[in-house]
Each structure stands twice: as structure tokens, then as C-alpha cells.
Design an enzyme around this catalytic site. Sequence first.
Site, PDB file in Angstrom:
ATOM      1  N   GLY A 500       9.898 -52.996  56.244  1.00 48.47           N
ATOM      2  CA  GLY A 500       9.469 -51.826  56.993  1.00 48.47           C
ATOM      3  C   GLY A 500       9.618 -50.530  56.221  1.00 48.47           C
ATOM      4  O   GLY A 500       9.535 -49.441  56.788  1.00 48.47           O
ATOM      5  N   SER A 537      16.092 -53.783  46.190  1.00 47.85           N
ATOM      6  CA  SER A 537      17.214 -54.704  46.366  1.00 47.85           C
ATOM      7  C   SER A 537      18.432 -53.875  46.709  1.00 47.85           C
ATOM      8  O   SER A 537      18.382 -52.644  46.686  1.00 47.85           O
ATOM      9  CB  SER A 537      17.459 -55.498  45.090  1.00 47.85           C
ATOM     10  OG  SER A 537      17.981 -54.648  44.085  1.00 47.85           O
ATOM     11  N   LYS A 726      21.628 -44.942  55.295  1.00 52.70           N
ATOM     12  CA  LYS A 726      21.882 -45.945  54.263  1.00 52.70           C
ATOM     13  C   LYS A 726      21.040 -47.177  54.588  1.00 52.70           C
ATOM     14  O   LYS A 726      20.250 -47.156  55.523  1.00 52.70           O
ATOM     15  CB  LYS A 726      23.377 -46.282  54.230  1.00 52.70           C
ATOM     16  CG  LYS A 726      24.253 -45.074  53.855  1.00 52.70           C
ATOM     17  CD  LYS A 726      25.739 -45.415  53.762  1.00 52.70           C
ATOM     18  CE  LYS A 726      26.366 -45.605  55.117  1.00 52.70           C
ATOM     19  NZ  LYS A 726      27.848 -45.629  55.079  1.00 52.70           N
ATOM     20  N   GLY A 727      21.217 -48.239  53.827  1.00 54.25           N
ATOM     21  CA  GLY A 727      20.366 -49.415  54.017  1.00 54.25           C
ATOM     22  C   GLY A 727      21.030 -50.497  54.847  1.00 54.25           C
ATOM     23  O   GLY A 727      22.245 -50.659  54.822  1.00 54.25           O
ATOM     24  N   VAL A 728      20.199 -51.254  55.567  1.00 51.85           N
ATOM     25  CA  VAL A 728      20.741 -52.310  56.426  1.00 51.85           C
ATOM     26  C   VAL A 728      20.072 -53.653  56.138  1.00 51.85           C
ATOM     27  O   VAL A 728      20.183 -54.597  56.895  1.00 51.85           O
ATOM     28  CB  VAL A 728      20.603 -51.901  57.911  1.00 51.85           C
ATOM     29  CG1 VAL A 728      19.151 -51.905  58.348  1.00 51.85           C
ATOM     30  CG2 VAL A 728      21.449 -52.767  58.820  1.00 51.85           C
ATOM     31  N   GLY A 729      19.378 -53.746  55.000  1.00 49.25           N
ATOM     32  CA  GLY A 729      18.643 -54.979  54.704  1.00 49.25           C
ATOM     33  C   GLY A 729      19.530 -56.195  54.595  1.00 49.25           C
ATOM     34  O   GLY A 729      19.280 -57.225  55.211  1.00 49.25           O
ATOM     35  N   GLU A 730      20.573 -56.096  53.804  1.00 53.39           N
ATOM     36  CA  GLU A 730      21.392 -57.275  53.551  1.00 53.39           C
ATOM     37  C   GLU A 730      22.513 -57.514  54.568  1.00 53.39           C
ATOM     38  O   GLU A 730      22.768 -58.653  54.953  1.00 53.39           O
ATOM     39  CB  GLU A 730      22.020 -57.150  52.147  1.00 53.39           C
ATOM     40  CG  GLU A 730      21.000 -57.177  51.031  1.00 53.39           C
ATOM     41  CD  GLU A 730      21.549 -56.591  49.734  1.00 53.39           C
ATOM     42  OE1 GLU A 730      21.996 -55.437  49.763  1.00 53.39           O
ATOM     43  OE2 GLU A 730      21.531 -57.278  48.715  1.00 53.39           O
TER      44      GLU A 730
END
Lengths: 782, 165
Positions: A500, A537, A726-730
Site C-alpha cells: 500500500g 525492506s 514508522k513502518g509496520v510491514g514486518e
Amino acid sequence: MTSFEVTASSKEGKVELDIEERAPDVVPWGASTQFSVVGKGVSRLEAYEKVTGRAQYSSDVRLPRQAYARILRSPHPHARIRSIDISAAEAMPGVFSIICKDNTDKIEWYDGSAVFDDPVRLVGEEVAAVAAVSPEVAEDALRAITVTYEELPHVTSLQRATEPDAPRARLDSESEGNISGEVKTYERGDPDAGLRQADVFVDAVYTTQAAIHNSLEPHGCTASWSGDELTLWDSTQSVFTVRQQVAEALGMPEHKVRVIKEHMGGGFGAKQIAWKPDIIAALLAKKAGRPVQLMLDREGESLTVGNRPNSRQRVRLGATRDGVLTAIIADIEQANGAYQTGGEASNVSGIYQTLYKCGNVRTVQTPLYTNTGPAVAFRAPGQVEGAWALEQAMDELAIRLEMDPIELRLKNYSEVDQSDDDKPLSLPEGLALSYQKVTQAASWSGRPEDSGGGPICKGIGFAAHDWGAGGGSPPGYAWIELNEDGTADVVTGTQDIGTGTRTGLAQVAAESLGLPLDDIAFHLGDTALGPYSPVSSGSATQATIGPAIQAAAADIRAQLLQVASSAMEITKDRLSVQDGVVAVDGDSSRGMSVKKVMQEIAPNTLRAQGARVPNPKDKAIRTFGAQIAEVEVDTETGEITVNRVVASHEFGRVINPVMVESQIIGGITQGLGFALTEDRVVDHRLGRVMNPNLEEYKVPTIADIPEMVNVPVDVPDMAANATGAKGVGEPPLVPTAPAIANAIYNAIGIRFHDAPITRERVLEALASKRSIDAAREQEQSA
Amino acid sequence: MSTPTHHSLTVMVNGEEHHVMVEPRRTLLDLLRHDLQLTGAKLVCDMGNCGACTVIVDDRSVYACLVLAVDCDGKQIQTIEGLAEGMALDPVQQAFVEEDAFQCGYCTPGQIMSMRALLNENPEPTDDDITRAVSGNLCRCGAYAHIARAGRRAVELQREAEVTS
């Protein structure tokens, strides 16, 4: 006009670039900022294409005269190639080109190997490749190629690889035994003394399986030459990495290679680097004189392009009677396969060093070669494996201390990065907020009473995690052009790997430009169009590129207000932009649409570049989370049903709550597979993977999923970057499996050290527990 | 090796008639993706495990990777490309958008066609019916919880559309 001051300095023989933000108009989005677009659950920008089948993935590229390629793979785990005969295949009608080591210049590839190497070191290794008029003809041609092999001793099991008399997986390796790289040792304090001081101990060995990413779109690309220029439509998480690596391998300058990735059918870490199919497709296309599409079949995908390395971890924890950790020691071995790809990065040690406050910590991580597919990063690489062991060990420790597992964790809470000179965390309360939210949402009140009677036993389990990623990985750039009708084109070289990104970043663009989302066109995934952006990544993209867009937008806004000030004859300080209108402070009747302002200067447009400034040097940016799982175990059949998982993660500000929830439920669902069903099964005698397909490699289906409750912390991390996101992908994948394992322990009193917890393992453990209980009873009655 | 003989066949795909010559071993999926350049249905497992190639043949949802093209002579085939009319989405497509029932979107055409086949047969399915209808459609991004919600939403949207038409 430029928004940034760039300074270069020399440090340890290397030039370091420092980018300092000068744009006065970047106003950090604090806790009280009011938003029009950010924080809204808008639909994905590409939703229409995706639900109508029009989204073009690398596998969907159709070019005039396009050929289709297939790869001939080694049937042996370790063998020298005696001969390859391609003459019969070359003579077949419809075959355009065949390449193998005998007719191709040696191209160096990962870890000292070659694209077509000899010996081959895993079942599935690339031996030859064919481009033909159709996939079927390419497959016929593969069958017409004759290869003779001289088999060599192999080793595929991690345990066996560590033994002194084990066969060597790499005959060309100079390291001792099967050790594949640096043995990473970390120590602080005196861990052995710490253990001696402890009143309560845990000492156990945990193992995790090799898990396969199984992105539904396989690795692969479509390669097309125009003169000496190469275009690759590649299924990749990093168009710029692929460009650099392909250019280097083919001896080409980077500007002659263009890499495009518009949509992608999943990556999960396995598509961070260029893979052999990129080179093979380019070589076949050149030789055939036509475009070549090379998408891997499921077997090739399962065997050769990455997996989470299986691990063995001996964990020792020591604590005082009141629950203060005195030592954490982890001895870790991991099977990295036959090649160190450079993308494996499975730092299993990390979580032991950072998650809990402890002065005495030692981790030793030993990577090993095995004759299996190369390991590569897989969604939270290392952290998933480490959390499986550490979070079960903490659960065990809490039980031995007769303490609530969350109380134990709060007792050992860390507000600094202990692995980095106790640098303060950017949001030190982040993990505690996760604990608080998840326990409230799950109505956690310690462990439930024994469910008692009947074959179904219920249990509840908790696990937490931290993650060193999610804070963004500068550098990264964005361009914005404000068009003469007041709409904007935003261009960046990043990629949307299905997470997204396109939408979340467009929301940042719209918000910072003061335009409605509909007025933004967002372009990404093309090295020829967008400025450099790093690999997608480390849950980094939102936090890397978001601030770059915000900076470019601040520049555009300043320019726009300058123009508006002249057009409207009002001083700049009274003007602001919102929802596509330049508004006048204190006079709502005098607003002018951005479109109208821009038409004043048409055909000029306004343009700006934004750069992501470096992360703060004095803060450690991390993301956190905690999950609570509720399970039922049928003690007659061994079936485990996960009824509910409650998740609370801290990843700064939520840009799009709907897409965040998709990430959370997706992570939990993958965690469910890791906990219970997913396992690459290898027959170690044959050296062969027995389930390189979606029939026998068990990914979860819709019938397997629990109820999932998502309660994000949603506090902006203003020390991280000016968007607070911040990121929440992993992260959502990390705590799921240990939370489930802890819940199973709670249900039936059996600790499963080995992932996945299959029904077979449950039945075996129950049987063994019953016989032990029976023996004990007999002893007592005697 | 002799070249296999090509067979001629006629298929109706999304209401359009196509005459094609194919090898007898060509699958319906390859017919769609290569001969007709309809790339919405995806090749993922190539052995009937994942459902990414699901299309509707004469009112039944099938895995196109397991059906031979020559067996489709004279048949009506509906693919994801034939579902929307211009910008007007089918209720199932609309529901998938509203519920964010996908991430990467690679399995989405198959999920939607399975759900469409269910609603064609049973416009008022239970939650269990919905789960069963897409239980043969894998989603590695793990959007299942939203897919189930989209199924329920599609039922509502279809009901509303019928009331207004």
C-alpha cells in the site's frame, strides 16, 4: 530553489554525505496536527486495476515476438557436471536460444559462484535455460537436453552440517567445516557470572524450520533489448538494486539498464536483490533477438530463490527470585543454504540483545552451509526465529517464578538500546503502551484456570517483540511537479510491493501539498522515471520516502504562496493552502483555488525535490508490539485451533488505518502458518526437498484463520522523522508464533520447542506425557 | 519429436467469440493468458492448489490451470476482465475495494471469480458458504479476514443493486 544543504566530509577514508534540512516550511506533524487526508482509511489508489484484472505484473507483460523461458535444474544436491548436450534441443522448431555454462561467458554471482556453476550445490540449481515460442515448447526443449553428473557427498541437515566429519557443502570454501561466514559473537557484562547469581533458570534448545516465502507471483522478469539498452520488467522489491547488480554482471553502465516494477505479487523479503533469472532472461533475450519472459515455476520458486534459514538456538536465562534478569545467553546456529546471497541478513541474535533490560548478555551466531536453497531475508529476518525461542523462554521463566508473564516483562523493561551504548529509544514508552493496549483489549488477567475435563483444553498466551527496523533507511528522494491546473505528479523510485506504499505516500503528498487526494498522481517503480529510492525492506518505505515527499511539498507550498501572494496581492504570511484552495487568514471570502493560482503562471509549473535527511544520531528508532493468542487443543486428535489473536503494535503515527489493519491481519496469518503448518521438508538422505509446491507446503487458508483484533498504539514518533510515522510491514508476524506456543503450553502443559507445532508433534508429546504421568502414578501407588 | 497437431476451437469469452488454434495440451489458463492476452487470471501453482487462475466456465468456477483448452470448445467463459462494465464495478469487486480485501492483488482475480460463482448460485450465502467458496483460493498476504468481510458486503451490495434495478 533548493531545500537542502549538502556537506561532504571524509571519515576513515570514506566520504560521508550529510544532508541538512533548510526548508523552513517543513512543520513536523505533532500530536495536535489536524489532518485532512492522513489518518483516513482511503482505498488503495490501484484498487480498480487490481479488482478488474488490469493491474500489470511482471508476469503479465506481453510484447511483440515475446518468447518464454524455462530453466533446467540440477536433480542432485551436489554434483560435478560431466557433460551437457543441447544439440537435440537446439534443433527443435520454435526454440530460439539455449544457454548453459558451455556456451556462456562465466558471470560471477553470489558468494563466489557463477550464474551457471560447476559443481552444482543444491537440488534445483540452474544448469541450462531455454527460450522458445511458448512455455510448452520450452519445456519440451528442456527434456531434450542431456546432462551427465558425477555425484558428490552432500549435507542438507543443519545438525549434520555442524559435525566434524560432515561432508562439505562447498568444496571451494576456505572456512572451517561448513561455516559459511563470520561467527558473530556479542557480549556485554559477565553473562556466566550472571547465571551463577541467578535463583531461577531456563536452559532449553529451540528450533525453527526453513520457511518458504511463497509469494504468489514467482520471481522472474521480462527482458527486452533495444540496441545496447536493456529493459527489465522485474518482480522485485528494489528496482535500483536490480539495475546496479544486472549492470555490473553484464558489464554495462547503469543508465543503459532500465528496471520497471509497476505491481508485484508479493515479496516478503525474497526479492531484495537481482536473482539469476534476471541475468538468464537478459542473456536469452540477447541471443534470441527478441523479448524473453522468464517467470519461475512453483518448484523453482520453492527451491532456489530464498527461504527463512532454519535455526537451532540454545537459550539460557537467569533471574533473581523477584524476576530481575541476571543473564541472557543464546547460542545460535542457522542453515544458510549453499550460497550467502547478501540478502539473508537473519540476525537471530538481535532480539536477545535489545528486548529486555539485562546487563549480562552473550550471543553467538554461527551460519552454516548446507546443500539447500540460499537463505534470504524473510519478513523480520532473524527476529521471528529469535522471538520464537526468547518469548517461550520468558514464558517458562515466568511460570518458574510464579509470576504473571507481562509483569515479568515490565520488570525487565528497557528504555534504551542496550546494543548501542544505551542510546535512548525514540519512543521509550512504545512497548509499554503495546502491553497496556493488548492486555486491555484481550481482557488479560493472568492465566485462566485449567479448563478441566473433556478432550478440549483452552489456553491463552502472550508474546512481545521489538524490531530494529521501521524507522526508515535514508537516502531516498522524491520529485513533485505542480501542474498548471493545480494537480500534482509525485515521482519516486520506490516500489509498492503490495503493502500500500503508493496510497500511504500519496496521502502524505496530498496532506503536505494541501491538495485533495484525487489531485495527486503517484508514480513509482521505474529507474528511468523516478529519483533513487532504496529497497522496499525493513518496513522502511513509509518512513524513508514519506519525509522526502513532505520536504518536496514544503518547497512547492512556499513557491505556490509566493505566486499566490502576487496574484492575490496579499502578503504571504496571511496565506495557507488546504484542500486545493489558497486561503486568506481572517477573510474566508478571498480564497483562490490552487488551479486558478497556477493558471496565472501557466505554462510554467512548480517543481521541487525532497530528500530524506539522515536519521537522528542520538536516538535509536525501533518498533514494538505484543500479541495475545487464545487457543484450543483437542487432546484426542492433536488439533490446534487458534480462536483469537489480539495485537497491539507501536509504529508511530497511523497514516492509513485500513491498510495498517491489512498488514496486521496478514502478519498474524503468516505467523499462524509459521507456528503450526509451514515447513520445508527435506529428505536428508536424498538431499531433496519433498514439498516444493503449494499442495504439501502448507500455507494458511481462509478456513484456518482466527478472529483478529487490532489495537494500534498510534502515537506519533516525532524523534523518528517529521511525519511521525514508522513502518509496520514486518512486525505483526513476529510475536504470533510464540504467543500461540505459550497458549498451547497454557492449555496442555507441554512446551513445544520445535516449530512448527504440527498435529503429529502434539500427539507424540501428549502420548509421552501420558506415559510419564502413568509411570509417576504407579510409582506413587507402589 | 513430431510437432503436436493443433486443434481449432471456438470459445465465447466475456461475451466475445474467439476462434483459436491450440495444441491439445494447452490449458485454458494458457489459452487466456497467451492466445487471448487476458492476463487477469494468474499462473501460480499450476496444479490446482491455489485458485489464482479461477474463471467461470458455463456457470461453474474452475481452476483454469487444470482444464484443457480443447475441452472448452463451444463453452461460455467468464474471466475477471468481463466482470465490470467500464468504471461500474461488479458488487463483488466493489466489496473487495471497500473492505481492502487484498494487498498485492495477485490472488484477487481468482478470489473474486470464486465469490462471483457463489453469488450466482446462491445470492444469500451463509458465512460458512462464503468461507467454503474461497477456501481453495490462497492469499499469501493473508487478507482472508477482509476477504470474508468482502463476501458479506458483496451480498449486501448485490441485494441493493437488485432492489434499485
